[in-house]
Design a protein around this motif. Structure first.
Motif, PDB file in Angstrom:
ATOM      1  N   ILE A  74       0.840  -1.198   0.000  1.00  0.00           N
ATOM      2  CA  ILE A  74       0.000   0.000   0.000  1.00  0.00           C
ATOM      3  C   ILE A  74       0.875   1.248   0.000  1.00  0.00           C
ATOM      4  N   VAL A  75       1.954   1.248   0.779  1.00  0.00           N
ATOM      5  CA  VAL A  75       2.872   2.382   0.830  1.00  0.00           C
ATOM      6  C   VAL A  75       3.530   2.613  -0.527  1.00  0.00           C
ATOM      7  N   VAL A  76       3.849   1.544  -1.251  1.00  0.00           N
ATOM      8  CA  VAL A  76       4.414   1.684  -2.598  1.00  0.00           C
ATOM      9  C   VAL A  76       3.432   2.416  -3.501  1.00  0.00           C
ATOM     10  N   GLU A  77       2.160   2.051  -3.441  1.00  0.00           N
ATOM     11  CA  GLU A  77       1.149   2.733  -4.253  1.00  0.00           C
ATOM     12  C   GLU A  77       0.971   4.189  -3.813  1.00  0.00           C
ATOM     13  N   PHE A  78       1.083   4.450  -2.529  1.00  0.00           N
ATOM     14  CA  PHE A  78       1.000   5.823  -2.035  1.00  0.00           C
ATOM     15  C   PHE A  78       2.121   6.672  -2.632  1.00  0.00           C
ATOM     16  N   PHE A  79       3.353   6.177  -2.565  1.00  0.00           N
ATOM     17  CA  PHE A  79       4.480   6.925  -3.116  1.00  0.00           C
ATOM     18  C   PHE A  79       4.408   7.037  -4.633  1.00  0.00           C
ATOM     19  N   SER A  80       3.773   6.079  -5.300  1.00  0.00           N
ATOM     20  CA  SER A  80       3.637   6.148  -6.751  1.00  0.00           C
ATOM     21  C   SER A  80       2.725   7.284  -7.182  1.00  0.00           C
ATOM     22  N   ASN A  81       1.822   7.678  -6.332  1.00  0.00           N
ATOM     23  CA  ASN A  81       0.856   8.725  -6.680  1.00  0.00           C
ATOM     24  C   ASN A  81       1.117  10.040  -5.951  1.00  0.00           C
ATOM     25  N   LEU A  82       2.218  10.150  -5.254  1.00  0.00           N
ATOM     26  CA  LEU A  82       2.512  11.321  -4.441  1.00  0.00           C
ATOM     27  C   LEU A  82       2.985  12.479  -5.310  1.00  0.00           C
ATOM     28  N   LYS A  83       2.277  13.585  -5.238  1.00  0.00           N
ATOM     29  CA  LYS A  83       2.641  14.793  -5.979  1.00  0.00           C
ATOM     30  C   LYS A  83       2.755  15.936  -4.971  1.00  0.00           C
ATOM     31  N   LEU A  84       3.978  16.220  -4.545  1.00  0.00           N
ATOM     32  CA  LEU A  84       4.190  17.253  -3.533  1.00  0.00           C
ATOM     33  C   LEU A  84       4.747  18.556  -4.101  1.00  0.00           C
ATOM     34  N   VAL A  85       5.237  18.525  -5.319  1.00  0.00           N
ATOM     35  CA  VAL A  85       5.840  19.712  -5.913  1.00  0.00           C
ATOM     36  C   VAL A  85       4.741  20.594  -6.478  1.00  0.00           C
ATOM     37  N   LYS A  86       4.724  21.837  -6.043  1.00  0.00           N
ATOM     38  CA  LYS A  86       3.712  22.787  -6.487  1.00  0.00           C
ATOM     39  C   LYS A  86       4.213  23.553  -7.699  1.00  0.00           C
ATOM     40  N   GLY A 142      -2.370  -5.826  -1.322  1.00  0.00           N
ATOM     41  CA  GLY A 142      -1.884  -4.517  -0.894  1.00  0.00           C
ATOM     42  C   GLY A 142      -1.774  -3.546  -2.052  1.00  0.00           C
ATOM     43  N   HIS A 143      -1.249  -4.017  -3.184  1.00  0.00           N
ATOM     44  CA  HIS A 143      -1.171  -3.158  -4.368  1.00  0.00           C
ATOM     45  C   HIS A 143      -2.569  -2.788  -4.864  1.00  0.00           C
ATOM     46  N   ALA A 144      -3.501  -3.735  -4.827  1.00  0.00           N
ATOM     47  CA  ALA A 144      -4.869  -3.455  -5.284  1.00  0.00           C
ATOM     48  C   ALA A 144      -5.552  -2.434  -4.376  1.00  0.00           C
ATOM     49  N   VAL A 145      -5.438  -2.612  -3.066  1.00  0.00           N
ATOM     50  CA  VAL A 145      -6.040  -1.661  -2.129  1.00  0.00           C
ATOM     51  C   VAL A 145      -5.387  -0.287  -2.275  1.00  0.00           C
ATOM     52  N   GLY A 146      -4.070  -0.265  -2.422  1.00  0.00           N
ATOM     53  CA  GLY A 146      -3.381   1.003  -2.622  1.00  0.00           C
ATOM     54  C   GLY A 146      -3.817   1.708  -3.885  1.00  0.00           C
ATOM     55  N   PHE A 149      -5.520   5.340  -3.632  1.00  0.00           N
ATOM     56  CA  PHE A 149      -4.698   6.480  -4.038  1.00  0.00           C
ATOM     57  C   PHE A 149      -4.768   6.842  -5.517  1.00  0.00           C
ATOM     58  N   ARG A 150      -5.208   5.934  -6.382  1.00  0.00           N
ATOM     59  CA  ARG A 150      -5.176   6.241  -7.813  1.00  0.00           C
ATOM     60  C   ARG A 150      -6.528   6.201  -8.503  1.00  0.00           C
ATOM     61  N   SER A 151      -7.417   5.366  -8.053  1.00  0.00           N
ATOM     62  CA  SER A 151      -8.672   5.202  -8.776  1.00  0.00           C
ATOM     63  C   SER A 151      -9.539   6.442  -8.602  1.00  0.00           C
ATOM     64  N   PRO A 152     -10.459   6.659  -9.526  1.00  0.00           N
ATOM     65  CA  PRO A 152     -11.322   7.844  -9.433  1.00  0.00           C
ATOM     66  C   PRO A 152     -12.413   7.729  -8.372  1.00  0.00           C
ATOM     67  N   ILE A 153     -12.482   6.617  -7.662  1.00  0.00           N
ATOM     68  CA  ILE A 153     -13.535   6.453  -6.656  1.00  0.00           C
ATOM     69  C   ILE A 153     -13.437   7.512  -5.562  1.00  0.00           C
ATOM     70  N   PHE A 154     -12.219   7.794  -5.104  1.00  0.00           N
ATOM     71  CA  PHE A 154     -12.046   8.745  -4.010  1.00  0.00           C
ATOM     72  C   PHE A 154     -11.642  10.137  -4.485  1.00  0.00           C
ATOM     73  N   LYS A 155     -11.684  10.392  -5.774  1.00  0.00           N
ATOM     74  CA  LYS A 155     -11.352  11.722  -6.301  1.00  0.00           C
ATOM     75  C   LYS A 155     -12.563  12.624  -6.167  1.00  0.00           C
ATOM     76  N   LYS A 156     -12.322  13.910  -6.014  1.00  0.00           N
ATOM     77  CA  LYS A 156     -13.415  14.852  -5.869  1.00  0.00           C
ATOM     78  C   LYS A 156     -14.116  15.106  -7.197  1.00  0.00           C
ATOM     79  N   ASP A 157     -13.364  15.086  -8.284  1.00  0.00           N
ATOM     80  CA  ASP A 157     -13.967  15.301  -9.595  1.00  0.00           C
ATOM     81  C   ASP A 157     -14.214  13.951 -10.265  1.00  0.00           C
ATOM     82  N   MET A 158     -15.435  13.475 -10.195  1.00  0.00           N
ATOM     83  CA  MET A 158     -15.789  12.148 -10.696  1.00  0.00           C
ATOM     84  C   MET A 158     -16.372  12.248 -12.111  1.00  0.00           C
TER      85      MET A 158
END
Length: 141
Positions: free
Chosen positions: A66-78, A122-126, A130-139
């Protein structure tokens, strides 16, 4: 070598240690998937023969994936950030993600079916979190 510990395979011993005094009674790795809980992954003698430690090991691999998937989608640079600093920061994040991904890979290389399933789940849950549009605000999609 400590006489109380089981003999290690040649790949896990130093060339200075002698193993010819201890006959090998069991193999610590398999060449195909198996479903037993008596396995070693990531660290020597861990999780060992304990059911609780095996369960903890499966949870550890699950969370690590799950942490691997989190880091794969991490965008911290503004936008508008210093370009050189942003590149080096993203490179550091990528290095951490790759390190965790290699730990998951090494755990799966134990060929234990439970470890394999824990990594895949773990990869599927991650992905879902973190990546699927289910939890995104713009659906929109």
């Amino acid at each position: 070598m400590n006489p109380n510990t089981p003999p290690l395979p040649m790949a896990w011993t130093n060339s200075n240690e002698t193993t010819h005094n201890h006959p090998r009674t069991h193999h610590l790795w398999h060449l195909s998937f198996y479903w037993g809980r008596n396995t070693f992954f990531l660290f020597p003698n861990w999780p060992g023969n304990s059911r609780g430690m095996y369960g903890l090991g499966l949870i550890f691999v699950f969370v690590l994936a799950i942490v691997v998937e989190f880091f794969s989608n991490l965008k911290l640079v503004k936008p508008g950030s210093n370009r050189a600093a942003a590149v080096f920061f993203q490179a550091g994040v990528q290095a951490v993600r790759a390190g965790f991904a290699y730990l998951v890979m090494l755990a799966v290389m134990s060929y234990n079916g439970g470890v394999f399933l824990a990594a895949i789940l773990g990869h599927a849950v991650g992905y879902v979190v973190f990546r699927s549009p289910i939890f995104k605000k713009d659906m929109d999609r």
